[in-house]
Design an enzyme around this catalytic site. Structure first.
Site, PDB file in Angstrom:
ATOM      1  N   LYS A  23     -31.227 -27.027 -38.740  1.00  0.00           N
ATOM      2  CA  LYS A  23     -31.825 -28.309 -38.329  1.00  0.00           C
ATOM      3  C   LYS A  23     -30.786 -29.427 -38.354  1.00  0.00           C
ATOM      4  O   LYS A  23     -30.674 -30.198 -37.392  1.00  0.00           O
ATOM      5  CB  LYS A  23     -33.006 -28.627 -39.261  1.00  0.00           C
ATOM      6  CG  LYS A  23     -33.721 -29.923 -38.939  1.00  0.00           C
ATOM      7  CD  LYS A  23     -35.131 -29.909 -39.471  1.00  0.00           C
ATOM      8  CE  LYS A  23     -35.237 -30.235 -40.945  1.00  0.00           C
ATOM      9  NZ  LYS A  23     -34.879 -31.638 -41.271  1.00  0.00           N
ATOM     10  N   SER A  24     -30.034 -29.527 -39.427  1.00  0.00           N
ATOM     11  CA  SER A  24     -29.035 -30.600 -39.541  1.00  0.00           C
ATOM     12  C   SER A  24     -28.018 -30.519 -38.402  1.00  0.00           C
ATOM     13  O   SER A  24     -27.644 -31.536 -37.805  1.00  0.00           O
ATOM     14  CB  SER A  24     -28.280 -30.481 -40.870  1.00  0.00           C
ATOM     15  OG  SER A  24     -29.132 -30.750 -41.942  1.00  0.00           O
ATOM     16  N   GLY A  95     -36.500 -37.780 -41.054  1.00  0.00           N
ATOM     17  CA  GLY A  95     -35.587 -38.709 -41.726  1.00  0.00           C
ATOM     18  C   GLY A  95     -34.181 -38.616 -41.151  1.00  0.00           C
ATOM     19  O   GLY A  95     -33.479 -39.620 -41.022  1.00  0.00           O
ATOM     20  N   ARG A 123     -40.569 -43.697 -46.519  1.00  0.00           N
ATOM     21  CA  ARG A 123     -39.244 -43.290 -47.040  1.00  0.00           C
ATOM     22  C   ARG A 123     -38.234 -44.434 -46.945  1.00  0.00           C
ATOM     23  O   ARG A 123     -38.259 -45.210 -45.989  1.00  0.00           O
ATOM     24  CB  ARG A 123     -38.776 -42.027 -46.312  1.00  0.00           C
ATOM     25  CG  ARG A 123     -39.746 -40.866 -46.559  1.00  0.00           C
ATOM     26  CD  ARG A 123     -39.315 -39.610 -45.870  1.00  0.00           C
ATOM     27  NE  ARG A 123     -38.052 -39.107 -46.412  1.00  0.00           N
ATOM     28  CZ  ARG A 123     -37.384 -38.097 -45.865  1.00  0.00           C
ATOM     29  NH1 ARG A 123     -37.847 -37.500 -44.777  1.00  0.00           N
ATOM     30  NH2 ARG A 123     -36.255 -37.692 -46.401  1.00  0.00           N
ATOM     31  N   SER A 167     -25.767 -38.890 -50.162  1.00  0.00           N
ATOM     32  CA  SER A 167     -26.663 -38.629 -49.030  1.00  0.00           C
ATOM     33  C   SER A 167     -25.863 -38.388 -47.765  1.00  0.00           C
ATOM     34  O   SER A 167     -25.129 -39.266 -47.299  1.00  0.00           O
ATOM     35  CB  SER A 167     -27.604 -39.828 -48.816  1.00  0.00           C
ATOM     36  OG  SER A 167     -28.176 -39.761 -47.514  1.00  0.00           O
ATOM     37  N   GLN A 169     -27.147 -38.049 -44.888  1.00  0.00           N
ATOM     38  CA  GLN A 169     -27.725 -38.853 -43.799  1.00  0.00           C
ATOM     39  C   GLN A 169     -27.062 -40.228 -43.756  1.00  0.00           C
ATOM     40  O   GLN A 169     -26.708 -40.724 -42.694  1.00  0.00           O
ATOM     41  CB  GLN A 169     -29.232 -38.993 -43.982  1.00  0.00           C
ATOM     42  CG  GLN A 169     -29.965 -37.674 -43.793  1.00  0.00           C
ATOM     43  CD  GLN A 169     -31.465 -37.794 -43.964  1.00  0.00           C
ATOM     44  OE1 GLN A 169     -31.978 -38.857 -44.308  1.00  0.00           O
ATOM     45  NE2 GLN A 169     -32.168 -36.703 -43.729  1.00  0.00           N
ATOM     46  N   ASP A 315     -32.422 -29.438 -50.529  1.00  0.00           N
ATOM     47  CA  ASP A 315     -33.683 -29.034 -49.890  1.00  0.00           C
ATOM     48  C   ASP A 315     -34.253 -27.743 -50.473  1.00  0.00           C
ATOM     49  O   ASP A 315     -35.373 -27.351 -50.141  1.00  0.00           O
ATOM     50  CB  ASP A 315     -33.471 -28.868 -48.377  1.00  0.00           C
ATOM     51  CG  ASP A 315     -33.157 -30.210 -47.712  1.00  0.00           C
ATOM     52  OD1 ASP A 315     -33.566 -31.254 -48.245  1.00  0.00           O
ATOM     53  OD2 ASP A 315     -32.497 -30.200 -46.653  1.00  0.00           O
ATOM     54  N   ARG A 346     -41.364 -34.594 -53.880  1.00  0.00           N
ATOM     55  CA  ARG A 346     -41.357 -33.149 -54.152  1.00  0.00           C
ATOM     56  C   ARG A 346     -41.406 -32.817 -55.636  1.00  0.00           C
ATOM     57  O   ARG A 346     -41.764 -31.693 -55.999  1.00  0.00           O
ATOM     58  CB  ARG A 346     -40.155 -32.478 -53.470  1.00  0.00           C
ATOM     59  CG  ARG A 346     -40.341 -32.410 -51.963  1.00  0.00           C
ATOM     60  CD  ARG A 346     -39.224 -31.663 -51.256  1.00  0.00           C
ATOM     61  NE  ARG A 346     -39.515 -31.576 -49.826  1.00  0.00           N
ATOM     62  CZ  ARG A 346     -38.604 -31.392 -48.875  1.00  0.00           C
ATOM     63  NH1 ARG A 346     -37.334 -31.275 -49.212  1.00  0.00           N
ATOM     64  NH2 ARG A 346     -38.953 -31.324 -47.607  1.00  0.00           N
ATOM     65  N   ARG A 391     -41.404 -27.927 -46.121  1.00  0.00           N
ATOM     66  CA  ARG A 391     -40.782 -27.041 -47.118  1.00  0.00           C
ATOM     67  C   ARG A 391     -41.741 -26.707 -48.257  1.00  0.00           C
ATOM     68  O   ARG A 391     -41.660 -25.632 -48.851  1.00  0.00           O
ATOM     69  CB  ARG A 391     -39.489 -27.653 -47.655  1.00  0.00           C
ATOM     70  CG  ARG A 391     -38.437 -27.834 -46.570  1.00  0.00           C
ATOM     71  CD  ARG A 391     -37.041 -28.026 -47.121  1.00  0.00           C
ATOM     72  NE  ARG A 391     -36.183 -28.636 -46.119  1.00  0.00           N
ATOM     73  CZ  ARG A 391     -35.681 -28.008 -45.056  1.00  0.00           C
ATOM     74  NH1 ARG A 391     -35.949 -26.724 -44.856  1.00  0.00           N
ATOM     75  NH2 ARG A 391     -34.919 -28.643 -44.180  1.00  0.00           N
TER      76      ARG A 391
HETATM   77  C1  S3P Z   1     -29.808 -33.976 -44.231  1.00  0.00           C
HETATM   78  C2  S3P Z   1     -29.436 -34.482 -45.456  1.00  0.00           C
HETATM   79  C3  S3P Z   1     -30.284 -34.412 -46.650  1.00  0.00           C
HETATM   80  C4  S3P Z   1     -31.368 -33.347 -46.507  1.00  0.00           C
HETATM   81  C5  S3P Z   1     -32.070 -33.432 -45.179  1.00  0.00           C
HETATM   82  C6  S3P Z   1     -31.077 -33.250 -44.035  1.00  0.00           C
HETATM   83  C7  S3P Z   1     -28.891 -34.121 -43.088  1.00  0.00           C
HETATM   84  O1  S3P Z   1     -30.924 -35.663 -46.835  1.00  0.00           O
HETATM   85  O2  S3P Z   1     -32.312 -33.473 -47.544  1.00  0.00           O
HETATM   86  O3  S3P Z   1     -33.064 -32.440 -45.070  1.00  0.00           O
HETATM   87  O4  S3P Z   1     -29.089 -33.458 -42.048  1.00  0.00           O
HETATM   88  O5  S3P Z   1     -27.946 -34.919 -43.197  1.00  0.00           O
HETATM   89  P1  S3P Z   1     -30.229 -36.862 -47.676  1.00  0.00           P
HETATM   90  O6  S3P Z   1     -29.082 -37.381 -46.905  1.00  0.00           O
HETATM   91  O7  S3P Z   1     -31.320 -37.890 -47.820  1.00  0.00           O
HETATM   92  O8  S3P Z   1     -29.837 -36.255 -48.981  1.00  0.00           O
END
Ligand code: S3P
EC number: 2.5.1.19
Length: 432
Positions: A23-24, A95, A123, A167, A169, A315, A346, A391
């Site tokens: 997914k990422s 997110g 969030r 993070s 993200q 995750d 979670r 999840r």
């Molecule tokens: C992700 C980073 C993680 C992860 C999310 C996907 C990404 O989040 O939990 O499912 O694709 O960069 P955080 O950056 O909030 O830790």
């Protein structure tokens, strides 16, 4: 809202599965392909609700893409040629789409509004809005939650920013904004998080350098279209790894699973619990490495998981809690407070739902105490709830496999956020 009767007390899980694309990596391939100078081929892209949110947002700004079976071709256009969307970008439950796009689109000269579902709208976004504000992009968002509107931006400035939370993200949002800024952007990570953005930019011809905990971004918006091979998602494979370990008489092989070092904390933690997971057919020739993983039923022991372990397994903590319920002794998880702000809280959902099946888990402010050696069983038909969190739903379906009694999963449809074929795969591996 779909209720689904779960398979319980099964005789084993066996076979081979190729889990869907990561997914990422799929999100990032769509975003970078959208602003590259030609057609980007994304092979093995994850077709799920979350990735469709990213594709939909780019389409709303004029980027065309086509599906060919399991692949997508994105027809890139320069960042300066994106069109003003006529309505809010719908981020759904995602997110990653939200935070990365807030960085990618931070320099657009037109307003952009982001909206999302009820979960996403709770969030926190301050973690991206604040540093992007320092770079010159202004977002208007009540309580720093969705809906959020970016006001037109007149240029971004590079910054030196230390991430207050580990993070990927946020790091990725700042990298994507940094590419468009004047001057260098340096991002300091407290702990290493998934580096898919950095690696993929390299594939698009852009070099991001790393110096210890610093990630150094020099401005360029010249991305060369390429072909991205998306490996299987280790976060989806993790459901089967845990099933293979805790369901009696099991053996499972997961093929072509991404094994990027910044994602395989789950493997390291399971090894610390005593698991042997074999890796074969490793391919590591550019882009993202992948391999086949095989697991058999094994006894586990309780361990202490702390904050340093969390980012590369963030995750998978709900699954580690499930595994820990079956381990010898207690497992203590600390430094996992980020779990409060995932698709659900979670720490709360894992504890409440697994305890309904007979687990003995104590929720702590920053983690869990999991009492091991606890058989899962329900005295009467029991409904567990995904709470709308993909999840959590899938973890509960794996927990049911070792539960005696009748169990139904409420809001089972949530799995389509990251793994639409999860229940079909489950039926394939459950031994007759
Ligand atoms: C992700 C980073 C993680 C992860 C999310 C996907 C990404 O989040 O939990 O499912 O694709 O960069 P955080 O950056 O909030 O830790």
């Amino acid at each position: 809202m779909t209720d689904r009767k779960l398979q319980t007390a099964v005789q084993g899980v066996r076979g081979r599965l190729e889990v869907p694309g990561d997914k990422s990596i799929s999100h990032r391939a769509v975003m970078l392909g959208s602003i590259a100078d030609g057609d980007t081929y994304i092979k093995g892209i994850l077709d799920s609700d979350d990735v469709r949110s990213t594709l939909g947002a780019m389409a709303d700004m004029g980027v065309e893409s086509e599906w060919y079976d399991q692949d997508v071709i994105v027809h890139g256009r320069p960042l300066t040629a994106l069109q003003e969307p006529s309505h809010p970008l719908n981020m759904g439950n995602s997110g990653t789409s939200t935070r990365l796009l807030m960085g990618l689109l931070a320099n657009q000269p037109f307003p952009i509004t982001y909206s999302g579902d009820a979960s996403l709208s709770t969030r926190p976004l301050g973690r991206v809005i604040d540093p992007l504000g320092k770079m010159g992009a202004r977002y208007v968002a009540t309580n720093q939650r969705l809906p959020a509107t970016k006001v037109p931006t007149q240029g971004l400035q590079g910054i030196h920013y230390r991430l207050p939370v580990a993070s990927a993200q946020v790091k990725s949002a700042l990298i994507l904004a940094g590419l468009q800024a004047e001057g260098q952007t340096v991002i300091t990570e407290p702990l290493a998080t998934r580096d898919h953005t950095e690696r993929m930019l390299q594939q698009f011809g852009v070099t991001i350098t790393r110096d210890g905990q610093d990630i150094i971004v020099n401005p360029t918006t010249k991305l060369h279209a390429t072909t991205i091979q998306v490996p299987g998602d280790i976060s989806s494979a993790a459901f089967w790894l845990i099933a293979g370990l805790i369901v009696p008489n099991s053996q499972l092989t997961l093929t072509k699973v991404g094994i990027n070092d910044t994602r395989i904390g789950i493997l390291r933690l399971l090894q610390r619990m005593g698991a042997v997971i074999t890796m074969a057919n490793v391919v590591a020739d550019g882009g993202e490495p992948y391999a086949d993983l095989t697991v058999t039923t094994q006894g586990l022991q309780g361990i202490h998981i702390n904050g340093d372990d969390v980012p590369t397994a963030v995750d998978e903590i709900p699954l580690l809690v499930l595994a820990a319920t079956q381990a010898l002794g207690d497992t203590v998880i600390t430094g996992a407070q980020e779990l409060h702000v995932k698709e659900t809280d979670r720490i709360a959902t894992v504890t409440t739902q697994l305890n309904k099946l007979g687990a003995n888990i104590e929720a702590r402010e920053d983690g869990f105490v999991v009492h091991g050696g606890t058989p899962l069983r329900v005295a009467e038909p029991t409904v567990v709830d995904s709470c709308g969190d993909h999840r959590i739903g899938m973890m509960l379906a794996i927990a049911a496999l070792i539960t005696d009694g009748e169990v139904t999963l409420a809001k089972a449809e949530a799995v389509s956020v990251s793994y639409p074929s999860f229940f079909a795969d489950l039926e394939r591996v459950v031994a007759e």
